[in-house]
Design an enzyme around this catalytic site. Sequence first.
Site, PDB file in Angstrom:
ATOM      1  CE1 TYR A 111      -4.306  -1.038   0.046  1.00  0.00           C
ATOM      2  CE2 TYR A 111      -4.580   0.734   1.632  1.00  0.00           C
ATOM      3  CZ  TYR A 111      -5.125  -0.189   0.755  1.00  0.00           C
ATOM      4  OH  TYR A 111      -6.486  -0.244   0.608  1.00  0.00           O
ATOM      5  CB  ALA A 119      -5.493  -4.687  12.467  1.00  0.00           C
ATOM      6  CG  ASP A 120     -10.137  -6.406   9.494  1.00  0.00           C
ATOM      7  OD1 ASP A 120      -9.426  -5.432   9.167  1.00  0.00           O
ATOM      8  OD2 ASP A 120     -11.350  -6.480   9.200  1.00  0.00           O
ATOM      9  NE  ARG A 121      -8.574  -4.664   3.309  1.00  0.00           N
ATOM     10  CZ  ARG A 121      -8.467  -3.679   2.424  1.00  0.00           C
ATOM     11  NH1 ARG A 121      -8.492  -2.411   2.822  1.00  0.00           N
ATOM     12  NH2 ARG A 121      -8.308  -3.952   1.130  1.00  0.00           N
TER      13      ARG A 121
END
Length: 269
Positions: A111, A119-121
């Site tokens: 990115y 954070a979950d990704r």
Amino acid sequence: MLLVLDVGNTNTVLGVFARSSSETGAAPKYEKLLANWRVTTRAAQTIDEYGVLFRNLFSMQQLDPRDIGGIMISSVVPPLDSTLRRVCERYFNQKPLFVEPGVKTGMPVLYENPAEVGADRIVNAVAAFEKYGGPCVVVDFGTATTFDCITAKGEYQGGIICPGIGISADALFSRTARLQRVDIRKPARIIGTTTVGSLQSGLYYGYLGLVDGILERLLKELGESAKVLATGGLAPLVIGEVSVIDAYEPWLTLIGLRLVYEKNAGDSQ
């Protein structure tokens, strides 16, 4: 044992992993998921309310909070972070580790601004690459529907964020005066002969069209050999209708949190 929490906008998912035997001096490994729960995320709940909830969940599974030796958290609800930190310290006597800049994930993030990635990704991507390699795509069917792409080298390449099917339904009902709220499910037929049937068909098949269309374009860019994984609370609603999904991993985020914790376990002890 290891406690992991994935704090989402709608739900918080908790998991407890048992520690496996390891060589002396080696970093701990937590390979068996003993228990998991899904609760509503409530930013207004107090430290004690969360503490009592978590302790009750442990009691239901006959687990002892005193056996928790580490806690890992991914959160997309920043106002809750300080509350959860104090819950962990007060009720589990542990200082939690959050997935945030400075935490080792073992996965380069391509990115433009890596701090923008939820954070979950990231933990989903870590778990997906660990189990399936790359290239692969993780489709997380949650409050938002996210498509996260991992390269053959194990890099987080980027992704796509779309409204989840629940958000789409809420927007439709809130902006129309005469359309009633309906259950989101697969209708008996695609052509609705009632208002309810027409709404269900539009929501369900319109959402399938979005998922199918995005995946078709992603696979053209990544290559047809890329694996497509589904996860998230709403995944069971649609995965049977999306032909390009190779596997359903309901606990992908929890597994990713475990893997990230293990990469940082030596630093946290």
